[in-house]
Design a protein around this motif. Sequence first.
Motif, PDB file in Angstrom:
ATOM      1  N   GLN A 180      57.079  62.347  37.445  1.00 36.94           N
ATOM      2  CA  GLN A 180      55.675  62.025  37.193  1.00 36.94           C
ATOM      3  C   GLN A 180      54.907  63.283  36.774  1.00 36.94           C
ATOM      4  O   GLN A 180      53.979  63.212  35.978  1.00 36.94           O
ATOM      5  N   SER A 181      55.295  64.416  37.344  1.00 38.66           N
ATOM      6  CA  SER A 181      54.687  65.683  36.948  1.00 38.66           C
ATOM      7  C   SER A 181      55.756  66.760  36.947  1.00 38.66           C
ATOM      8  O   SER A 181      56.771  66.659  37.662  1.00 38.66           O
ATOM      9  N   LEU A 182      55.514  67.797  36.154  1.00 40.25           N
ATOM     10  CA  LEU A 182      56.514  68.837  35.942  1.00 40.25           C
ATOM     11  C   LEU A 182      55.808  70.140  35.646  1.00 40.25           C
ATOM     12  O   LEU A 182      54.903  70.184  34.812  1.00 40.25           O
ATOM     13  N   ILE A 183      56.229  71.189  36.332  1.00 38.74           N
ATOM     14  CA  ILE A 183      55.700  72.535  36.084  1.00 38.74           C
ATOM     15  C   ILE A 183      56.848  73.411  35.635  1.00 38.74           C
ATOM     16  O   ILE A 183      57.874  73.503  36.315  1.00 38.74           O
ATOM     17  N   VAL A 184      56.666  74.053  34.489  1.00 38.76           N
ATOM     18  CA  VAL A 184      57.716  74.881  33.901  1.00 38.76           C
ATOM     19  C   VAL A 184      57.111  76.220  33.501  1.00 38.76           C
ATOM     20  O   VAL A 184      55.968  76.285  33.037  1.00 38.76           O
ATOM     21  N   GLN A 185      57.895  77.256  33.680  1.00 43.48           N
ATOM     22  CA  GLN A 185      57.419  78.566  33.278  1.00 43.48           C
ATOM     23  C   GLN A 185      57.515  78.732  31.760  1.00 43.48           C
ATOM     24  O   GLN A 185      58.425  78.171  31.103  1.00 43.48           O
ATOM     25  N   LYS A 186      56.591  79.491  31.228  1.00 46.37           N
ATOM     26  CA  LYS A 186      56.606  79.784  29.786  1.00 46.37           C
ATOM     27  C   LYS A 186      57.970  80.319  29.377  1.00 46.37           C
ATOM     28  O   LYS A 186      58.532  81.191  30.040  1.00 46.37           O
ATOM     29  N   GLY A 187      58.497  79.758  28.290  1.00 41.71           N
ATOM     30  CA  GLY A 187      59.801  80.157  27.794  1.00 41.71           C
ATOM     31  C   GLY A 187      60.939  79.318  28.333  1.00 41.71           C
ATOM     32  O   GLY A 187      62.073  79.403  27.840  1.00 41.71           O
ATOM     33  N   GLY A 188      60.666  78.526  29.342  1.00 44.84           N
ATOM     34  CA  GLY A 188      61.708  77.697  29.952  1.00 44.84           C
ATOM     35  C   GLY A 188      61.929  76.392  29.199  1.00 44.84           C
ATOM     36  O   GLY A 188      61.300  76.121  28.184  1.00 44.84           O
ATOM     37  N   ILE A 189      62.834  75.580  29.720  1.00 43.22           N
ATOM     38  CA  ILE A 189      63.156  74.287  29.117  1.00 43.22           C
ATOM     39  C   ILE A 189      62.522  73.174  29.955  1.00 43.22           C
ATOM     40  O   ILE A 189      62.724  73.110  31.176  1.00 43.22           O
ATOM     41  N   SER A 190      61.757  72.323  29.304  1.00 42.14           N
ATOM     42  CA  SER A 190      61.158  71.170  29.979  1.00 42.14           C
ATOM     43  C   SER A 190      62.011  69.948  29.667  1.00 42.14           C
ATOM     44  O   SER A 190      62.370  69.720  28.504  1.00 42.14           O
ATOM     45  N   ILE A 191      62.332  69.177  30.694  1.00 41.17           N
ATOM     46  CA  ILE A 191      63.168  67.996  30.504  1.00 41.17           C
ATOM     47  C   ILE A 191      62.510  66.802  31.169  1.00 41.17           C
ATOM     48  O   ILE A 191      62.176  66.844  32.364  1.00 41.17           O
ATOM     49  N   ILE A 192      62.306  65.750  30.389  1.00 46.12           N
ATOM     50  CA  ILE A 192      61.709  64.509  30.892  1.00 46.12           C
ATOM     51  C   ILE A 192      62.686  63.382  30.588  1.00 46.12           C
ATOM     52  O   ILE A 192      63.235  63.305  29.487  1.00 46.12           O
ATOM     53  N   ASN A 193      62.891  62.530  31.565  1.00 42.98           N
ATOM     54  CA  ASN A 193      63.909  61.492  31.449  1.00 42.98           C
ATOM     55  C   ASN A 193      63.318  60.086  31.446  1.00 42.98           C
ATOM     56  O   ASN A 193      62.310  59.827  32.116  1.00 42.98           O
ATOM     57  N   CYS A 194      63.964  59.197  30.702  1.00 46.97           N
ATOM     58  CA  CYS A 194      63.575  57.793  30.701  1.00 46.97           C
ATOM     59  C   CYS A 194      64.805  56.908  30.723  1.00 46.97           C
ATOM     60  O   CYS A 194      65.854  57.279  30.174  1.00 46.97           O
ATOM     61  N   ALA A 195      64.666  55.766  31.370  1.00 48.52           N
ATOM     62  CA  ALA A 195      65.728  54.775  31.415  1.00 48.52           C
ATOM     63  C   ALA A 195      65.142  53.428  31.017  1.00 48.52           C
ATOM     64  O   ALA A 195      63.992  53.129  31.336  1.00 48.52           O
ATOM     65  N   TYR A 196      65.917  52.655  30.308  1.00 47.27           N
ATOM     66  CA  TYR A 196      65.431  51.352  29.858  1.00 47.27           C
ATOM     67  C   TYR A 196      66.387  50.261  30.290  1.00 47.27           C
ATOM     68  O   TYR A 196      67.550  50.507  30.623  1.00 47.27           O
ATOM     69  N   GLU A 197      65.887  49.021  30.281  1.00 45.29           N
ATOM     70  CA  GLU A 197      66.691  47.896  30.752  1.00 45.29           C
ATOM     71  C   GLU A 197      67.167  46.984  29.628  1.00 45.29           C
ATOM     72  O   GLU A 197      68.265  46.442  29.692  1.00 45.29           O
ATOM     73  N   ASN A 198      66.339  46.819  28.618  1.00 46.62           N
ATOM     74  CA  ASN A 198      66.645  45.871  27.552  1.00 46.62           C
ATOM     75  C   ASN A 198      67.571  46.511  26.519  1.00 46.62           C
ATOM     76  O   ASN A 198      67.170  47.386  25.762  1.00 46.62           O
ATOM     77  N   THR A 199      68.808  46.085  26.481  1.00 48.96           N
ATOM     78  CA  THR A 199      69.786  46.680  25.566  1.00 48.96           C
ATOM     79  C   THR A 199      69.500  46.354  24.109  1.00 48.96           C
ATOM     80  O   THR A 199      70.117  46.918  23.216  1.00 48.96           O
ATOM     81  N   ALA A 200      68.571  45.447  23.871  1.00 50.06           N
ATOM     82  CA  ALA A 200      68.209  45.104  22.499  1.00 50.06           C
ATOM     83  C   ALA A 200      67.180  46.067  21.899  1.00 50.06           C
ATOM     84  O   ALA A 200      66.943  46.043  20.690  1.00 50.06           O
ATOM     85  N   PHE A 201      66.581  46.912  22.717  1.00 52.33           N
ATOM     86  CA  PHE A 201      65.638  47.897  22.188  1.00 52.33           C
ATOM     87  C   PHE A 201      66.311  48.715  21.091  1.00 52.33           C
ATOM     88  O   PHE A 201      67.472  49.132  21.229  1.00 52.33           O
ATOM     89  N   ASP A 202      65.576  48.966  20.001  1.00 47.50           N
ATOM     90  CA  ASP A 202      66.187  49.702  18.903  1.00 47.50           C
ATOM     91  C   ASP A 202      65.326  50.838  18.364  1.00 47.50           C
ATOM     92  O   ASP A 202      65.576  51.368  17.284  1.00 47.50           O
TER      93      ASP A 202
END
Lengths: 113, 111
Positions: B9-31
């Motif tokens: 929901q929230s993320l704090i990253v230091q300058k120069g670092g890598i920010s990673i945000i994840n998502c998962a979906y349920e509908n396999t028909a999404f394209d």
Amino acid sequence: DAGITQSPRYKITETGRQVTLMCHQTWSHSYMFWYRQDLGHGLRLIYYSAAADITDKGEVPDGYVVSRSKTENFPLTLESATRSQTSVYFCASRGRTNTGELFFGEGSRLTVL
Amino acid sequence: QQQVKQSPQSLIVQKGGISIINCAYENTAFDYFPWYQQFPGKGPALLIAIRPDVSEKKEGRFTISFNKSAKQFSLHIMDSQPGDSATYFCAASLGNEKLTFGTGTRLTIIP
């Protein structure tokens, strides 16, 4: 200026009053959408329209009414505002060919007391 | 029923670092799977998008990784900068249908 504009940007009203949020786009986009943004819920679709005189419900349509008599306008009306409708409302549009990109307005912040 | 789940929901990253945000979906028909970026007081704007026929798409410092079998996709921001501080939304749609958004991630990049 071309683009998508919303009005008013800020609105305070009382429970039970009718409120209309306006949305106007100058691109002649076929599709228009209304979303509400709430912390913890993200963006939820209220109503959308594929063309003038064609509208359909989204995820959270209860308490809202829309119309689309002209391609460029898509007003959203809260017929009898409730406190749970306090939110930031975003209008968006997209062309007929599905590049997928939605173009959003800057939002209308509504507070219902 | 939440069709697209986003974390954190929230993320704090230091300058120069890598920010990673994840998502998962349920509908396999999404394209279609876009990411939107939103600055305070502004509407969301398209950042980058991917379709399920590729596993990765890169645009500058922003990369989408897509895992069809796991029904997951993620946004990676390399060399994160203070100007990247914003709220990020993942989304998914089927054909010409409306977008379903995740709940958003507030990203803060600290010096």
